[in-house]
Design an enzyme around this catalytic site. Structure first.
Site, PDB file in Angstrom:
ATOM      1  N   GLU A   1      -3.924   1.271  -5.699  1.00 35.05           N
ATOM      2  CA  GLU A   1      -4.431   2.199  -4.349  1.00 35.05           C
ATOM      3  C   GLU A   1      -5.115   3.247  -5.490  1.00 35.05           C
ATOM      4  OE1 GLU A   1      -3.334   5.489  -1.109  1.00 35.05           O
ATOM      5  OE2 GLU A   1      -1.542   4.556  -2.173  1.00 35.05           O
TER       6      GLU A   1
ATOM      7  N   ASP B   1       0.969  -0.198  -5.076  1.00 37.79           N
ATOM      8  CA  ASP B   1       0.772   1.213  -4.521  1.00 37.79           C
ATOM      9  C   ASP B   1       1.866   1.781  -5.359  1.00 37.79           C
ATOM     10  OD1 ASP B   1       0.922   2.514  -0.961  1.00 37.79           O
ATOM     11  OD2 ASP B   1       0.899   3.378  -3.056  1.00 37.79           O
TER      12      ASP B   1
ATOM     13  N   ILE C   1       3.100   5.118  -5.151  1.00 45.62           N
ATOM     14  CA  ILE C   1       3.866   6.148  -4.197  1.00 45.62           C
ATOM     15  C   ILE C   1       3.367   5.625  -2.729  1.00 45.62           C
ATOM     16  CG2 ILE C   1       4.787   8.387  -3.590  1.00 45.62           C
ATOM     17  CD1 ILE C   1       3.962   9.391  -6.022  1.00 45.62           C
ATOM     18  N   ASP C   2       4.157   4.811  -2.137  1.00 44.37           N
ATOM     19  CA  ASP C   2       3.606   4.565  -0.727  1.00 44.37           C
ATOM     20  C   ASP C   2       4.612   5.443   0.123  1.00 44.37           C
ATOM     21  OD1 ASP C   2       4.587   2.484   1.958  1.00 44.37           O
ATOM     22  OD2 ASP C   2       2.409   3.333   1.411  1.00 44.37           O
TER      23      ASP C   2
ATOM     24  N   THR D   1       3.105   8.750   0.042  1.00 42.26           N
ATOM     25  CA  THR D   1       2.842  10.074  -0.701  1.00 42.26           C
ATOM     26  C   THR D   1       2.979  11.510   0.050  1.00 42.26           C
ATOM     27  OG1 THR D   1       1.106   8.712  -1.978  1.00 42.26           O
ATOM     28  CG2 THR D   1       0.614  11.253  -1.864  1.00 42.26           C
TER      29      THR D   1
ATOM     30  N   ASP E   1      -0.431  -1.105   0.766  1.00 42.53           N
ATOM     31  CA  ASP E   1       0.696  -0.463   1.552  1.00 42.53           C
ATOM     32  C   ASP E   1       1.632  -1.614   1.946  1.00 42.53           C
ATOM     33  OD1 ASP E   1      -1.509   1.574   3.054  1.00 42.53           O
ATOM     34  OD2 ASP E   1      -0.140   2.150   1.301  1.00 42.53           O
TER      35      ASP E   1
HETATM   36  C1  LIP Z   1       0.705   5.504   3.921  1.00 38.76           C
HETATM   37  C2  LIP Z   1       1.367   4.095   4.803  1.00 38.76           C
HETATM   38  C3  LIP Z   1       1.621   4.778   6.190  1.00 38.76           C
HETATM   39  C4  LIP Z   1       0.607   4.757   7.018  1.00 38.76           C
HETATM   40  C5  LIP Z   1       0.081   6.025   5.849  1.00 38.76           C
HETATM   41  C6  LIP Z   1      -0.610   5.891   4.825  1.00 38.76           C
HETATM   42  P1  LIP Z   1       0.436   6.026   1.540  1.00 38.76           P
HETATM   43  O1  LIP Z   1       0.490   5.032   2.775  1.00 38.76           O
HETATM   44  O2  LIP Z   1       2.539   3.869   3.865  1.00 38.76           O
HETATM   45  O3  LIP Z   1       2.189   3.588   6.912  1.00 38.76           O
HETATM   46  O4  LIP Z   1       0.907   5.179   8.247  1.00 38.76           O
HETATM   47  O5  LIP Z   1      -1.328   6.393   6.828  1.00 38.76           O
HETATM   48  O6  LIP Z   1      -1.367   4.901   4.517  1.00 38.76           O
HETATM   49  O7  LIP Z   1      -0.953   6.903   1.545  1.00 38.76           O
HETATM   50  O8  LIP Z   1       1.533   7.000   1.476  1.00 38.76           O
HETATM   51  O9  LIP Z   1       0.199   5.120   0.213  1.00 38.76           O
END
Ligand code: LIP
Length: 264
Positions: A69, A86, A88-89, A91, A214
């Site tokens: 990412e 990723d 931190i998914d 974030t 993601d």
């Molecule tokens: C997030 C995703 C989430 C999406 C957010 C963002 P991040 O990823 O997990 O489903 O709706 O827009 O993309 O930015 O926390 O890695």
């Protein structure tokens, strides 16, 4: 339960990187945070976790490439294998002190997703799967839910926000879904949304405008737990289109039909 060397490498890397992540979560107010775009942030915690993951995965498989990412595409000498990471998914959750975020690592071989790890460190929930070997939460084998009717189902989704495209199409999808299901949840992490479908906690998930890092690991989890995951056309161009629909064998097709009807 015998785990493959590959999964041990991925889970070992996630656990090691999670140490700094949990520490930083305890002192979010001290973190350096910068803006990648409107309402889109990256913190020193994301960068630290990504660096550790890259070091650990490179140590174990020096020739593999990466799609990360924060770090982007990093070609390896071995063109058949690519880690999709990723750090931190979730974030935005992390930066707001909302305890729903995870580390996500997938391996893509010859263009096919063959292994996935989603680690939720605060709850010590290690979701892992490898092609043909099933999906697990820690030691427990996972199966998608057995619910057959939409009206009994709870779905997860992602909602576009300030500065993101797709507000109108999403509102049309939401309008159709909410009339047909028992509940809709916005947890804020696509990787955990898919892990919850694999664990039968949610019966389905849909989102558009989502990034490969993601969803890559979560796709393997759902498929190895007996579920179905496709793009909005029912095909396999998920990473390319950024459109995803996941569900158990009874609900995936009805969910696809609802999404199509929202755009008819
Ligand atoms: C997030 C995703 C989430 C999406 C957010 C963002 P991040 O990823 O997990 O489903 O709706 O827009 O993309 O930015 O926390 O890695």
């Amino acid at each position: 339960m015998v785990r493959s060397a590959l999964l041990n490498v991925m889970m070992g890397a996630a656990r090691k990187a999670a140490r700094s992540l949990v520490r930083d979560y305890g002192e979010i107010e001290n973190l350096q945070v910068s803006r990648k775009g409107p309402s889109d942030f990256v913190s020193s915690a994301d960068l630290k976790v990504e660096k550790t993951l890259r070091q650990e995965l490179k140590k174990a498989r020096p020739a593999y490439g990466f799609l990360m990412e924060e770090g982007g595409e990093i070609a390896g000498d071995d063109k058949s294998n690519r880690w999709i990471v990723d750090p931190i998914d979730g974030t935005t959750n992390f930066l707001h002190g909302i305890p729903n975020f995870c580390i996500s690592i997938a391996l893509e071989r010859e263009g096919e997703l063959i292994a996935g790890v989603v680690y939720q460190p605060l709850g010590d929930e290690m979701f892992h799967a490898e092609k043909g070997a099933g999906a697990f939460l820690n030691e427990r084998r996972l199966r998608v839910s057995a619910r057959r009717k939409l009206e009994d189902s709870v779905l997860a989704t992602g909602i576009p926000f300030h500065g993101r495209d797709g507000h109108e199409p999403f509102l049309r999808e939401l309008g159709v879904m909410m009339k047909n299901v028992a509940g809709i949840r916005r947890f804020g992490s696509a990787a955990l949304d898919l892990a919850y479908v694999a664990a039968g906690r949610c019966d389905g998930y849909w989102e558009a405008g989502i990034k490969p890092w993601d969803i890559a690991a979560g796709i393997v989890l759902v498929r190895e737990a007996g579920g179905y995951v496709t793009d909005y056309e029912g095909g396999n161009k998920l990473l390319e289109t950024g459109e995803i629909v996941a569900g158990n064998d009874h609900l995936h097709q009805p969910l696809l039909r609802l999404i199509k009807s929202a755009h008819a």
